[in-house]
Design an enzyme around this catalytic site. Structure first.
Site, PDB file in Angstrom:
ATOM      1  CG  ASP A   1      -1.853   1.082   1.330  1.00 36.65           C
ATOM      2  OD1 ASP A   1      -2.795   1.063   0.850  1.00 36.65           O
ATOM      3  OD2 ASP A   1      -1.798   2.071   2.165  1.00 36.65           O
TER       4      ASP A   1
ATOM      5  CD  GLU B   1      -2.474   1.532  -3.466  1.00 38.03           C
ATOM      6  OE1 GLU B   1      -3.764   2.175  -3.597  1.00 38.03           O
ATOM      7  OE2 GLU B   1      -1.616   1.996  -2.763  1.00 38.03           O
TER       8      GLU B   1
END
Lengths: 705, 705
Positions: B427, B456
């Site tokens: 993330d 990401e």
């Protein structure tokens, strides 16, 4: 491509052949280069990647010249939202940091930063890029936003006080700067003022001059590798060249017998004042060596020379000697020395042709038969491009005795250097091994960094670029074949772009080998047009003698002069009225180049839009930081490409590229002083021009307010 | 740019904040990376430059996957006119040459050569390019030209005999090949035959197979450096991912009180057979850790959570533990292990979210306060993007104790690996230092090369590319925002081009954070269209659960789902009739991908022209040398971008890119078998398509004759 890849019809068929195509002889010597291992380097705390200018990450040095404003670029960014900055660091050959420059974002969104740095002496410099975290930038942004929103007001001011305390403790400030920071820190801490007042003190221009420009507080400084930047003297980048066949100058034909008496180096020297008066920096002499007799070519490249035909000076070598000798018709080394001395007195240098090929009569053929390919029938291989034969040329086979051949050629080069030659125009370098050139040029550069080698390679891009990579200081280019507006502007943008730190262009409208259809058919006017394009479009340009007369009759079926000077004497009347206009134009163009340092740089060119595809516009701009007088220098060229009639166009000027402020209307913004006509116009971001035969170009000095 | 550079509105405002903007704390630890020195390497006898794929000349390894047909390219040329050739050499981690391939010219005039090589095992491979002189090629060309012209006939034949003698003496030939060469040498020498016959023998296909393809005589072999090529298992390049929030699966709401009971890892595991039935390779779980209570966000990102709101799984850490713990509502490590085991039984792997941020309740906050930024007022800095505040998140400050933080995070990562996690969806990696990621990924790769890290990072290109450079095996991309034909085709060309050896794309039509306007308003049809584009346009693609239902209602003002699963439970009825079409499509697309290796490669994509800008066409082709069954594999996708009505277009097919012979008419050349409908068409270089809602795409298997 096709235009540039085609074989050079005239020269190839004349005296310069491709290397021989017989490869069945095993090369007895193999010198495999063992490449250096690749260099894994982890990312830094602040990422710095894609540094430019570099050639394969330092496999070869990038090029610069003394005083050149070199654009150093890198992609620098960081995680999150804190402020990031970068510094370009220029390191002198002795290892000391010579200058640093804070980089600015030149491609918003792409994190591409740039600064210009200018080395001030020749030698093996290096540069690096340092990425760093910018705590003042982070605090200034956040404090401005949060205090305006009434969030964490006192906290942000307190953190500002702490930050300036760090500056005072950690950054070596000039005393005056320290006083400023001390004062601002006190203001920031002074709760009697409003938060807005306290903040304003910390964001003032005065503080920013210290903390952004002069002495930033830099955290997490993350250096790139140190990349090599080889710096040459200015002539490697900028100069005006004039090509001549010395035997033509002073050659005399007996009006009765028709027999010729060759010009000599002494008579050729008499032309030097005229060349100097036109402002040229370099006089380039085609080969001065003895010329072979076996299979000598006659006039207009005929296979049979007639008695009295002097032969091509590119068919080098006879019983009188080879590359280390002077043709007896031209004189002696004393005469050569006198020629060089006269040129120097006139402020010019002498360049010599370096054409590494032998006539069958060259002394090397008998003294070093091992340097030539022997065929299955015992004969020496002449040059050929099957089925064509060039029997007047024996190519050296560098693979047979590389050390021996290289030592001899280096001896020849050094001989001419010892006689004052400071530049070599290298004939067809792309037909000799590149590793040979790299060793030769590296060796010569070690002792004689002032010597310039110009690569005459009209061939495919990879070869041309790699000759530049391995050390040629200058390169002939495709300029000669770029004739439409879009061809010209895209080529100008290309050569002045990234590749400009590798390959320094030399623009020639014609040479003794090249007379394009455009030049054949455009009259005197096209000679004026192409001279303006070459002289202002490239820091190095050159002309071949006879340009003054717009000599433009081609040998039928060839793109070169009829009665080519390669095969005969060609004395010219320099005072002829038909030479007056171009003689004056060449002189004026070189005068303008000398007065305007922007024209002697390469990586500072901008193309401007025109509404008429017969009109080209481009400018060169040099920031005042890099000019001798500290004032910005900007020259804008607007040229018609039509030699036949008038052309009108609007020119959409990129004012910022001219060193001016951007404008959102068409009102006049600067005085445009035409250096060719001495007229001055008031121009804004859209200028109207009308150009016509007789005055096909504006060369505009942009007068900064 | 603007689209991709904008902050991510929903997630950023929810639980993931940018790192804190307070930088006045001095980093006590400075670890300056000392870059390796640059590597000067002279040119070789045969120049080899600009080798690809390389990242800053080996600063980082290029990427490949097992079985991937890696395009090795280099610019190789030579002086003069003799024949030049090059070989790509692939070297296994143990240093042995695994394969070689003769390179072919892919850019005539630019001397750019290419060959494909395929590593067959994971590890640290290298490759190099060897340039060489090709005496057979030189002789064959010259002999053909000269003998046809009657020049040097016997001489050329004699030199041919000598050349083949060299081959027999110097090249280690297979016995059968040696027999061929012996026989041809005898024919060449046999003066009873005509010169034409003797020449023909030496130029026959039989001889060329030996001397061009299998065992060339190579002179002056000039190697490039050995460049690193890191080879991962196939999943690093190709796979189908399915994202789910495990707590939603099996969550139950009390119909009377409205209170929710969370789903568990055990109930979530009951969904696995359904996911496997759709052919997915990876099940990706959003974070499974305890969720903070301080400043917990409520439904639809409200600042106040109501009793019973489960909170965002991205606000990690509570009294129940941090990144090394499992949320008590989800179960235990035994439950996690059972989930992984069930997935494996079904042929799938489990990926876990790695979101390195802490709720104020995370154990690290009290156990390691030195890992967080302390402000001037003594408070711990929460995330903010001034003036916005994200008080539910404390970002780690990696500069305060890099070794301590990195050791702890590596411990966490290895803990999950020990529980069977083989991939991490990381993330917001772009808000943490890149040097941290490089050290972590390098360390994990050393012991666990099978683990895949997917970055990401929806941010600017330099950051996304550099995350890939430093070791992320896969990257989310801008695919989601590429919606027009030209945007899609240029992006497909970009990601499958040179950058494909650095950054492996993962295409996602939606995520839990992203619901573009196109997906909000295009109905179920656009879900079908984007699934086809993603599944056939990229070797790795993924969907977020609920895609089956075409969930597409956005929270007003945001580009994400309303009632976002981040803040609440969202059980779904997988057997609902409205999920049937897309469930079947996802299953069929993954089935097609498994059957067609061309779709599991990246650098083999070609865009084809269409006459309607609502229709996109592209194909993937894999040569039979690289397929399991030795037959070429070609899949052609033609998709309508219009979810509302029919679209017709001509498709201009590049037949060569499809593995077919070029054609100069429009006659049918191959059978186009639509893998979605099982229909077959006879297509040539121009194909007509009509696509419409309900059948918006052809996924064509090109049937090779």
């Amino acid at each position: 491509m096709s235009r540039n890849n085609r074989p050079r019809p005239a020269r190839a068929a004349a005296a310069t052949g491709p290397d021989v195509r017989t490869s069945v002889t095993v090369a007895p010597v193999e010198r495999v280069v063992q490449p250096a291992p690749v260099r894994p380097t982890p990312i830094g705390r602040i990422p710095v990647v894609d540094v430019s200018p570099t050639l394969e990450q330092g496999r070869w040095p990038a090029k610069a010249a003394v005083g050149e404003a070199v654009p150093v670029r890198a992609t620098v960014f960081r995680e999150g939202h804190d402020a990031v900055a970068a510094t370009a660091v220029l390191v002198a050959p002795d290892g000391t940091v010579r200058s640093t420059a804070r980089m600015v974002d030149v491609a918003p969104g792409l994190d591409r930063l740039e600064a210009r740095v200018a080395p001030d002496a020749p030698g093996a410099w290096t540069f690096r890029v340092e990425g760093w975290s910018d705590p003042y930038g982070t605090w200034a942004h956040d404090a401005a936003v949060k205090i305006a929103a009434g969030v964490d007001v006192e906290l942000m001011l307190t953190e500002g006080v702490r930050l300036l305390g760090r500056v005072l403790a950690e950054v070596p400030l000039a005393p005056a700067d320290a006083t400023i920071v001390e004062r601002v820190r006190a203001s920031l801490a002074d709760t009697r003022s409003t938060p807005q007042e306290r903040l304003a003190a910390a964001l003032s221009d005065e503080v920013r001059d210290v903390l952004v420009d002069r002495s930033p507080l830099r955290d997490h400084v993350s250096p790139s590798a140190d990349y090599p930047l080889y710096v040459s003297r200015e002539l490697a980048l900028a100069g005006a060249w004039y090509e001549m066949f010395p035997r033509s100058e002073g050659a005399v034909q007996d009006p009765v017998t028709g027999a010729w008496r060759s010009g000599t180096l002494r008579t050729a020297a008499e032309r030097l004042p005229g060349i100097a008066a036109m402002g040229f920096d370099v006089v380039y002499l085609t080969p001065v060596h003895p010329i072979g007799r076996t299979f000598r070519k006659g006039r207009n490249n005929s296979l049979e020379a007639l008695p009295g035909d002097p032969g091509s000076p590119y068919a080098i070598g006879s019983a009188d000697g080879g590359h280390d000798a002077i043709h007896p018709d031209l004189g002696t080394f004393d005469d050569f020395d006198a020629f060089v001395a006269r040129a120097r007195d006139l402020g010019m240098e002498v360049a010599l042709d370096l054409a590494l090929q032998c006539s069958p009569d060259h002394p090397w053929v008998t003294e070093h038969p091992e340097w030539f390919t022997t065929r299955a029938d015992g004969s020496i291989a002449y040059a050929e491009n099957p089925p064509k034969k060039y029997q007047d040329i024996y190519p050296l086979n560098f693979d047979l005795d590389p050390e021996g051949i290289e030592a001899e050629i280096e001896r020849v080069v050094r001989l001419w250097i010892s006689h004052g030659v400071t530049a070599f125009r290298v004939d067809n370098p792309h037909t000799k091994p590149l590793d040979f050139w790299e060793r030769l040029l590296t060796s010569v550069r070690t002792t004689n960094p002032e010597v310039v080698f110009l690569a005459e390679a009209f061939t495919r891009p990879a070869m041309m670029l790699t000759l530049a990579r391995i050390g040629f200081q200058q390169s002939y280019t495709y300029f000669t074949w770029r004739t439409t507006r879009d061809e010209i502007t895209s080529y100008l943008a290309e050569v002045s772009g990234e590749v400009g730190s590798v390959m320094r262009p030399s623009f020639w409208p014609t040479t003794h080998d090249i007379l394009t259809p455009q030049m054949q058919h455009g009259g005197e006017e096209i000679f004026a047009i192409r001279a303006v394009l070459a002289a202002t479009g490239s820091p190095t340009w050159g002309v071949y003698s006879g340009y003054e007369h717009a000599e433009r009759v081609a040998r039928p079926g060839a793109e070169e002069q009829i009665d080519n000077e390669k095969y005969e004497y060609k004395p010219r009347d320099w005072a002829a009225p038909e030479a007056a206009r171009l003689t004056a134009l060449l002189a004026r163009l070189n005068e303008i180049r000398r007065a305007h340092p922007a024209l002697r740089q390469l990586r500072n060119l901008t193309v401007h839009g025109t509404t008429n595809d017969q009109v080209v516009a481009f400018s060169s701009h040099l920031d005042g930081a890099f000019t001798p007088d500290g004032r910005p220098d900007t020259v804008l060229t607007v040229v018609s490409l039509d030699p036949w009639g008038p052309q009108e166009s609007m020119v959409d000027l990129d004012l910022v590229a001219l060193g001016l402020a951007p404008a959102d209307d068409d009102e006049p913004r600067f005085n445009a002083h035409d250096l060719l006509t001495d007229e001055t116009y008031a121009w804004g971001r859209r200028a109207f021009v009308r150009l016509e035969p007789g005055r096909p170009a504006h060369v505009i000095e942009v007068k900064h307010a």
